[in-house]
Write a protein that holds these residues in place. Structure first.
Motif, short mmCIF file in Angstrom:
data_model
loop_
_atom_site.label_atom_id
_atom_site.label_comp_id
_atom_site.label_asym_id
_atom_site.label_seq_id
_atom_site.Cartn_x
_atom_site.Cartn_y
_atom_site.Cartn_z
N SER A 21 0.83 -1.21 0.00
CA SER A 21 0.00 0.00 0.00
C SER A 21 0.87 1.26 0.00
N ARG A 58 -6.43 -3.82 -5.28
CA ARG A 58 -6.80 -4.05 -3.88
C ARG A 58 -6.25 -2.96 -2.98
N PHE A 61 -8.18 0.32 -3.31
CA PHE A 61 -9.42 0.27 -2.54
C PHE A 61 -9.14 0.46 -1.05
N GLN A 62 -8.10 -0.19 -0.54
CA GLN A 62 -7.75 -0.05 0.88
C GLN A 62 -7.41 1.41 1.21
N GLU A 64 -8.32 4.07 -0.32
CA GLU A 64 -9.53 4.88 -0.41
C GLU A 64 -10.39 4.69 0.84
N GLU A 65 -10.56 3.45 1.27
CA GLU A 65 -11.36 3.17 2.48
C GLU A 65 -10.76 3.82 3.72
N MET A 66 -9.44 3.91 3.76
CA MET A 66 -8.76 4.51 4.92
C MET A 66 -8.69 6.03 4.83
N GLY A 67 -9.16 6.60 3.74
CA GLY A 67 -9.21 8.05 3.61
C GLY A 67 -7.94 8.70 3.07
N THR A 70 -9.03 9.74 -2.80
CA THR A 70 -10.36 9.71 -3.38
C THR A 70 -10.17 9.38 -4.85
#
Length: 79
Positions: A21, A58, A61-62, A64-67, A70
């Protein structure tokens, strides 16, 4: 010509992010403009990071989910 990316310490010190990541973030930051917007393709991120497409997707997406980012869908000449 060499380019450099300024990586915030918050990203490097976040234990919830694995090295994959963090590498995706480095690839994104390498392409960021002065406002922080970056539009590299998935294939560019895979090439720079040495990861496969599925791993990059993947991790995006991680992140993005963690902020941390965007995402906006964009179309190229191929559609």
């Amino acid at each position: 010509m060499s380019r450099f990316a300024k990586v915030p310490e918050e990203i490097l010190s976040d234990d919830a992010l694995d090295v994959f990541s963090k590498m995706v973030m480095v690839a994104l930051l390498l392409h960021a403009d002065s406002s922080g917007k970056a539009f590299p393709s998935i294939s560019t991120i895979t090439r720079l990071s040495g990861m496969g497409k599925a791993t990059v997707v993947r991790r995006l997406f991680q992140l993005e989910e963690m902020g941390y980012l965007t995402r906006r869908k964009r179309k190229d000449k191929a559609g």
